[in-house]
Design a protein around this motif. Structure first.
Motif, PDB file in Angstrom:
ATOM      1  N   ASP A   1       0.809  -1.218   0.000  1.00 61.82           N
ATOM      2  CA  ASP A   1       0.000   0.000   0.000  1.00 61.82           C
ATOM      3  C   ASP A   1       0.843   1.270   0.000  1.00 61.82           C
TER       4      ASP A   1
ATOM      5  N   THR B   1      -2.156  -4.711   7.458  1.00 60.01           N
ATOM      6  CA  THR B   1      -3.435  -4.922   6.788  1.00 60.01           C
ATOM      7  C   THR B   1      -3.874  -6.370   7.023  1.00 60.01           C
ATOM      8  N   LYS B   2      -5.056  -6.699   6.571  1.00 61.08           N
ATOM      9  CA  LYS B   2      -5.574  -8.056   6.774  1.00 61.08           C
ATOM     10  C   LYS B   2      -4.720  -9.073   6.039  1.00 61.08           C
ATOM     11  N   GLU B   3      -4.292  -8.733   4.833  1.00 60.89           N
ATOM     12  CA  GLU B   3      -3.443  -9.648   4.064  1.00 60.89           C
ATOM     13  C   GLU B   3      -2.109  -9.859   4.765  1.00 60.89           C
TER      14      GLU B   3
ATOM     15  N   HIS C   1     -16.037  -2.501   8.789  1.00 63.51           N
ATOM     16  CA  HIS C   1     -15.191  -3.127   7.765  1.00 63.51           C
ATOM     17  C   HIS C   1     -13.884  -3.546   8.411  1.00 63.51           C
ATOM     18  N   ASP C   2     -13.375  -4.692   8.000  1.00 60.72           N
ATOM     19  CA  ASP C   2     -12.143  -5.244   8.556  1.00 60.72           C
ATOM     20  C   ASP C   2     -11.098  -5.382   7.464  1.00 60.72           C
ATOM     21  N   ASP C   3     -10.060  -4.550   7.542  1.00 60.76           N
ATOM     22  CA  ASP C   3      -8.922  -4.660   6.637  1.00 60.76           C
ATOM     23  C   ASP C   3      -7.630  -4.724   7.444  1.00 60.76           C
TER      24      ASP C   3
ATOM     25  N   ASP D   1      -8.838   1.267   5.828  1.00 63.55           N
ATOM     26  CA  ASP D   1     -10.162   0.773   5.461  1.00 63.55           C
ATOM     27  C   ASP D   1     -10.854   0.047   6.614  1.00 63.55           C
ATOM     28  N   THR D   2     -10.171  -0.153   7.724  1.00 62.21           N
ATOM     29  CA  THR D   2     -10.774  -0.783   8.898  1.00 62.21           C
ATOM     30  C   THR D   2     -11.577   0.257   9.661  1.00 62.21           C
TER      31      THR D   2
END
Length: 286
Positions: free
Chosen positions: A22, A185-187, A139-141, A52-53
């Motif tokens: 990112d 991030t989630k990834e 939202h969960d990121d 984005d979370t």
């Protein structure tokens, strides 16, 4: 919105310069956005976004034990959340996922949030009352738990509840190359070998960037005076550390150092928003 970079050298003198997918470095937070009062029927509420979370927190109470109304469902303590003590406020935490019903992971997050809030809430100043804290995941990121914790702290302040300090939460992840990533991030979390979510009783930054020695407090007289009057000890330093996976001791120490510095940045962000909110209220009431 505030882009809060936390660029720093590691304990071995290395500075993380490689960019993540990112565009951030390993020691940089995502943009933060916070707002107060998004829920009109709550006694206090806040919306906290980290990239984005996003999580919305609502506080209902304090209200007398056995009194149902608003967001308080039922008259007793929630299952698994302990018995009510008439000498202090009883705290109930409800974690609502974005989709579906709450499972074991949500119950675990509820326990972490409840134990953390219990450490800073001067509940003995509110005997024979109940407080309900609802957390709605929008939202969960990645870094969902610290985002929810920061939303909870902001909602408690919006409700005017007495706190011994103004905490801040942040998460780090250890990637496959052994590099610590701030605010993953989630990834990045899914591919990491270890994660740490830490909460610090942040001390405010002076104009020159130095850390002030005093402990912040949300009640008049400071944290020490409030804790003394409530019979509780003032909180300073690390409050919570929730970890998964395995991490070497030196990297763990470095992770805590980075987390504490990041929490100071989040604390400064929170205080700036609080000061703007107070100024708007003064202008409207004038």
């Amino acid at each position: 919105m505030l882009n809060a970079p936390v660029d720093q050298a590691g304990s071995d003198g290395r500075t993380a310069t490689a960019l993540r997918p990112d565009g951030r470095t390993a020691t940089q937070l995502r943009p933060m956005l916070a707002s107060r009062g998004p829920l009109c029927r709550a006694d206090g509420s806040a919306r906290w976004s980290l990239g984005d979370t996003c999580v919305v927190a609502g506080v209902y109470g304090p209200r007398g034990m056995g009194v149902a109304g608003g967001g308080l469902a039922g008259g007793g303590a929630a299952a698994g959340q302990g018995k009510e003590d008439p000498l202090r406020a009883s705290l109930q935490v409800i974690w609502a996922p974005r989709n579906g019903l709450a499972g074991s992971q949500e119950r675990y997050c509820e326990a972490v949030v409840r134990q953390t809030v219990d450490a800073v809430l001067l509940s003995s100043l509110l005997p024979r009352t109940r407080i309900q804290l609802q957390l709605q995941v929008v939202h969960d990121d990645g870094s969902l738990l610290p985002c929810a914790l920061n939303a909870a702290f902001a909602a408690l302040l919006d409700a005017g509840l007495p706190l011994s300090c103004l905490p801040a939460a942040v998460q780090l992840a250890l990637d496959a190359q052994g590099q610590l990533l701030l605010d993953p991030t989630k990834e990045e979390q899914q591919t990491s070998s270890a994660t740490l979510c830490t909460v610090f009783a942040s001390r405010p930054l002076a104009p020159d960037g130095a850390v002030l020695a005093t402990v912040p407090s949300a009640v008049p007289g400071g944290a020490a005076a409030a804790a003394s009057s409530s019979g509780q000890e003032a909180v300073d330093g690390m409050i919570t550390c929730e970890a998964t996976g395995r991490i070497k001791a030196l990297l763990y120490v470095e992770a805590l150092e980075r987390a504490e510095l990041a929490c100071r940045v989040i604390d400064a962000f929170s205080r700036t928003g609080l000061e703007r909110y107070q100024k708007r209220r003064e202008v409207l009431s004038a």
